[in-house]
Enzyme design. Structure first.
Site, PDB file in Angstrom:
ATOM      1  N   SER A  68       0.839  -1.207   0.000  1.00  0.00           N
ATOM      2  CA  SER A  68       0.000   0.000   0.000  1.00  0.00           C
ATOM      3  C   SER A  68       0.869   1.250   0.000  1.00  0.00           C
ATOM      4  O   SER A  68       1.563   1.519  -0.978  1.00  0.00           O
ATOM      5  CB  SER A  68      -0.961  -0.038   1.194  1.00  0.00           C
ATOM      6  OG  SER A  68      -1.943   0.964   1.072  1.00  0.00           O
ATOM      7  N   HIS A  72      -8.821   0.718  -0.193  1.00  0.00           N
ATOM      8  CA  HIS A  72      -8.675  -0.261  -1.276  1.00  0.00           C
ATOM      9  C   HIS A  72     -10.009  -0.914  -1.643  1.00  0.00           C
ATOM     10  O   HIS A  72     -10.081  -2.128  -1.889  1.00  0.00           O
ATOM     11  CB  HIS A  72      -7.628  -1.318  -0.919  1.00  0.00           C
ATOM     12  CG  HIS A  72      -6.264  -0.734  -0.714  1.00  0.00           C
ATOM     13  ND1 HIS A  72      -5.497  -0.245  -1.746  1.00  0.00           N
ATOM     14  CD2 HIS A  72      -5.541  -0.523   0.427  1.00  0.00           C
ATOM     15  CE1 HIS A  72      -4.358   0.223  -1.266  1.00  0.00           C
ATOM     16  NE2 HIS A  72      -4.359   0.076   0.059  1.00  0.00           N
TER      17      HIS A  72
END
Length: 739
Positions: free
Chosen positions: A88, A192
Site C-alpha cells: 500500500s 482499497h
C-alpha cells in the site's frame, strides 16, 4: 547466486520512536520534508506530542520519510536490489527507491494521498486470520456480504476485508459465530475498495500534474502483482487506491523470479507475511519452472533452467542480459570483439540492474592470437567480482581461465571446496569436454602458484574440482560450430560426465545443457528428454528487440527458413579452418568467405594470386587495393600493441595473406551490426536453422515481427509450450501403456 528484494511496509507499521537512528544522519532531507509538510517530521515520529502518528494524513508521510531514509542508508552500506515492492503506502517508498521520482515528489504525493484517504469516512476494515483469500471470499458469499471486498491479500493465512461500516459490523458478528479469528482495524475509511472512488478520482487529477518516471529497477505493483510497465506509474498509483493489495501474489512472483532474500526497510510487519507465503509456495506441477535440473537453477539463482548464450560484439547486450536476469533466466554478455572500456561499461550496467550476485554472466572467448587480452579480461572480471563466465572457443585450459577459476575457491565447512567463480564451458568436442570435466592442469596451477597469482590453498582446492561444473554441449548452431548432431553428441558427453564424476568423486554434481537447434517447444522438450539439465538458445535471441544488432539485420532474419543458412570460415580462427554458420539468404558472404579460404589454402602469398582474382577481390570484397588493406591492418596491429605480429607477417607472406583476408571478415560483421545499406550483400550474420524453425512456429502471430519479440518472453513461450508438450506426451504414453 541470490536475488534480493527490498520491501517497505504500509500503514500499521508506524510506531513512536521510528526513524531515531536516521534523522541525525540525513538532517537536510528531514528538514526539507518538514518544510514541505508544514510540521516537524522528527517531532511527529519521535515524540508524537499531539497523538497524530496514528492518523492517516500524518502516518503516510511519516512512513514514507522513514522508509526513504532507511533505503538511502542501506544503499550506502552496499545494498543492491533486483526488485522492489511495498505494501500500500510502502509502494511509494519502493518507487522512490527504484528512481521513479525524487524525495520531494514522494513527500508531496503521500501527503496528498494521506489527506484524501483520511477524508473518506463511513467505512471500515476487518483483518481475518487463519484463512486464505478464497476461503474468505467464500465466507462473504455465504453471508450475503456483496458490498464487502478482500482489500488486502496479505498471506495464505491473513486477509483484510473492506467496505461500509454497517456491513463490517455485521461481518464481525458473522465471523464470531463461526469461530473465525478476526480483529477490527482502527481506520475510518474502507481503504482499497470502491468506497474510495471519490478520493481516487481526486488523486488521479493530482497525479496528472506530477512528473513521474518509470522505475529503473522492477517494482511489483500492488494492483497487478507484476512489475510496473514503462509509462504506467501514474495510472497504476491512481488505481491502487481502489484496488486490492495483492501481496501474496507479489511475494509469489518474487519467489518465482528467483528472489531468495527479502530485506524489509522501515518496519518488521512484512517479513512475517513473506515467511508464511514462502512456507506454502510451490511451483505448479508440470510447469516450466520444473523443467531441467533443480541443482542448476539453485546454483545460479534462476527460476528456469534456461540460458541465452553470448553473441559476438555485444549482440547479447546488457539490456538483453538484464531482461533475462529479471525473468529468472541466465544470459551471457557478448564481449567478444569489444574493447575493455566497453566491456567494463556493460558489466557495470548489468550489475546496477540485477545486483553483483544476480543472475548474469559474461562471455569469455579464447584469444589464440593475443593471450595477453585474456589476462586483461580476467583482471576486469575479478575487479568487478563477476561470478559467472561462459568459456567459448577454448581448446585447452589457458592460464587466464585457470586463474579466474582458482581465485574463486575457498574452503568451506568440513574442508569441502566452495566455488565462487563459475565457468560455464561451451564445448562441441569430447576431448575439449574432458579437459573441462577434469581439474585444471597441474603445470598451469604450478606456474600460477609460483608467480603468486593464486594461493597455496587455492591451488590445492583447484585440484579437487573440475574446471567447469556446468557444461554446454553445442551441437550444430549459429556462429562457431562443428556441425554436431545433438542426438549423438549429448549422450556421448553425458557418458563422459558419468565417468568423470565416478573417477573424481567431486563434491558438487556437474550439469550439462544442450545448445544448437533450440528454436521450438518440441526442440526444448527433446533436449530435456535426452537428459539435458538446461537448454541454451542463441540464434533466436539475435532477432529480438534487445539484441544489439541493426534493424536491417533483424528484418532479414525474421523471414528466414531452416534452409537459409550456410557454413563459412571463422574470421578469428581463419588459419585453423574453423567454421561458422551464417545467413545465406540475400547475401554473398558465405560464398565469398569460402572463396577466400580456398585461395589461402591454394596460394602461398598475395603476390601469387592471379591478376584477375586479385582484381576481383579489390573491386568487390575489399573495395580498395590489397596493399592498402595490408597498410590498414598493420596500423591497427601497432595501435593495439601487436607491432611484433605486423613485423613477423611482413616476413611471412602466408601469414600476411591470412591477416589481409581476415580484414574482410571483420568488415562484413561490422557493416551488418551498423546496418549499412550500401553493401548488404557482404553482411556476415551468424545464425543457425533454429531461427528458421522459430520463425515458422510464430508465423501468423504477433511474434512474427521481431519488434514483438522480447528475449525473456521468447524464452518463457518456449518453456511453457515445452512443459505442456511433455505433459501431454506423458499422458498419452501412460494411456498407451494402460491400453
Amino acid at each position: 547466486m541470490s536475488l534480493t528484494a527490498v520491501i517497505f511496509p504500509g500503514q500499521g507499521a508506524q510506531a513512536k520512536g521510528m526513524g531515531r537512528d536516521l534523522f541525525d544522519a540525513y538532517p537536510e532531507l528531514v528538514d526539507r520534508a518538514s518544510e514541505l509538510l508544514g510540521y516537524s517530521v522528527r517531532e511527529l515520529c519521535l515524540d508524537d506530542p499531539r497523538r497524530e502518528l496514528k492518523r492517516t494524513e500524518f502516518t503516510q508521510p511519516a512512513l514514507f520519510v522513514v522508509g526513504a531514509l532507511a533505503h538511502r542508508r542501506w544503499k550506502e552500506d552496499g545494498g543492491t536490489a533486483a526488485f522492489y515492492a511495498g505494501h500500500s503506502l510502502g509502494e511509494y517508498c519502493a518507487l522512490h527507491a527504484a528512481g521513479a521520482f525524487d524525495f520531494e515528489t514522494g513527500v508531496r504525493l503521500v501527503q496528498r494521498r494521506g489527506e484524501l484517504m483520511a477524508g473518506a469516512a463511513g467505512g471500515g476494515m476487518i483483518a481475518v486470520t487463519g484463512l486464505d483469500r478464497e476461503q474468505v471470499t467464500d465466507l462473504l458469499r455465504q453471508g450475503g456480504f456483496g458490498s464487502l471486498v478482500v482489500a488486502n491479500d496479505n498471506s495464505p493465512e491473513q486477509c483484510v476485508v473492506s467496505g461500509d461500516a454497517e456491513s463490517i459490523d455485521a461481518l464481525g458478528e458473522f465471523l464470531q459465530a463461526r469461530e473465525v479469528r478476526w480483529v477490527r482495524l482502527r481506520v475510518s475509511g474502507a481503504f482499497h475498495s470502491e468506497l474510495m472512488r471519490p478520493a481516487q478520482q481526486e488523486f488521479s487529477r493530482f497525479l496528472g500534474g506530477v512528473d513521474l518516471g518509470t522505475p529503473g529497477t522492477p517494482v511489483i505493483a500492488n494492483a497487478t502483482a507484476v512489475p510496473y510497465p514503462a509509462g504506467g506509474t501514474a495510472e497504476i498509483l491512481a488505481n491502487q487506491v481502489v484496488s486490492p493489495v495483492r501481496w501474496t501474489e507479489t511475494v509469489r512472483y518474487l519467489l518465482d523470479a528467483g528472489v531468495t532474500e527479502f530485506v524489509e526497510l522501515g518496519g518488521r510487519v512484512l517479513t512475517k507475511l513473506v515467511a508464511r507465503t514462502r512456507a506454502t509456495h510451490r511451483p505448479p506441477a508440470g510447469s516450466a519452472q520444473e523443467l531441467g535440473s533443480a541443482t542448476f537453477r539453485e546454483r545460479h539463482g534462476l527460476r528456469f533452467a534456461y540460458v541465452a548464450g553470448g553473441m559476438y560484439r555485444g549482440v547479447s547486450s546488457p539490456e538483453m542480459i538484464i531482461r533475462l536476469g529479471r525473468a529468472g533466466m541466465l544470459g551471457f554478455y557478448g564481449t567478444g570483439g569489444l574493447d575493455p572500456v566497453e566491456i567494463e561499461r556493460g558489466v557495470k550496467e548489468i550489475q546496477a540492474a540485477v545486483g553483483q550476485d544476480g543472475p548474469y554472466g559474461v562471455n569469455f572467448i579464447a584469444n589464440h592470437d593475443n593471450p595477453a587480452s585474456e589476462e586483461e579480461l580476467v583482471d576486469l572480471l575479478l575487479r568487478h567480482h563477476v561470478r559467472t563466465i561462459e568459456a567459448s572457443a577454448f581448446i585447452q585450459m589457458t592460464p587466464a581461465l585457470v586463474r579466474y577459476r582458482a581465485t574463486g575457491l575457498r574452503r568451506g565447512p568440513g574442508g569441502a571446496p566452495i566455488c565462487e567463480h563459475r565457468v560455464v564451458a561451451k564445448v562441441s568436442r569430447p576431448e575439449v569436454a574432458a579437459s573441462f570435466l577434469a581439474p585444471p592442469p597441474d603445470p598451469v596451477l604450478d606456474r600460477l602458484l609460483g608467480s603468486g597469482a593464486i594461493s597455496a590453498e587455492q591451488a590445492d582446492l583447484a585440484r579437487r574440482v573440475p574446471m567447469s561444473h556446468d557444461v554446454i554441449v553445442e551441437a550444430d548452431s549459429g556462429g562457431h560450430t562443428d556441425g554436431g548432431i545433438p542426438t549423438v553428441l549429448l549422450p556421448s558427453m553425458l557418458e563422459l560426465r558419468r565417468r568423470a564424476e565416478a573417477e573424481r568423486g567431486y563434491h558438487e554434481p556437474i550439469c550439462m545443457g544442450l545448445a544448437g537447434g533450440i528454436g521450438t517447444p518440441t526442440a526444448v522438450a527433446a533436449a530435456f528428454v535426452l537428459g539435458a539439465d538446461f537448454v541454451v538458445t542463441g540464434s533466436i535471441n539475435q532477432c529480438t528487440v534487445e539484441a544489439a544488432t541493426s534493424d536491417v539485420v533483424k528484418d532479414m532474419l525474421q523471414d528466414i527458413d531452416v534452409q537459409d543458412t550456410e557454413y563459412a570460415p571463422a574470421g578469428d580462427m581463419f588459419e585453423l579452418g574453423s567454421r561458422v554458420q551464417v545467413l545465406r539468404k540475400g547475401v554473398f558472404f558465405p560464398a565469398r568467405g569460402n572463396k577466400l579460404h580456398a585461395l589461402y589454402s591454394h596460394y602461398g602469398s598475395l603476390d601469387d594470386l592471379p591478376e584477375k582474382t586479385r582484381s576481383l577481390l579489390e573491386r568487390t570484397y575489399f573495395r580498395k587495393p590489397l596493399d592498402e588493406v595490408w597498410d590498414d591492418v598493420a596500423v591497427r596491429l601497432r595501435a593495439t600493441g601487436r607491432a611484433e605480429l605486423a613485423e613477423h607477417a611482413d616476413r611471412q607472406p602466408k601469414q600476411k595473406m591470412a591477416l589481409v583476408f581476415r580484414r574482410y571478415f571483420g568488415y562484413s560483421a561490422r557493416i551488418a551490426l551498423e546496418g549499412r545499406t550500401d553493401d548488404k550483400v557482404n553482411y556476415q550474420v551468424h545464425t543457425g536453422p533454429a531461427l528458421g524453425s522459430f520463425n515458422q512456429w510464430v508465423r501468423d502471430t504477433p511474434q512474427a515481427s521481431w519488434r514483438h519479440r522480447h528475449v525473456d518472453e521468447v524464452g518463457l513461450m518456449l518453456l511453457d509450450a515445452a512443459a505442456a508438450h511433455l505433459s501431454e506426451f506423458s499422458s498419452e504414453f501412460s494411456g498407451h501403456r494402460t491400453a
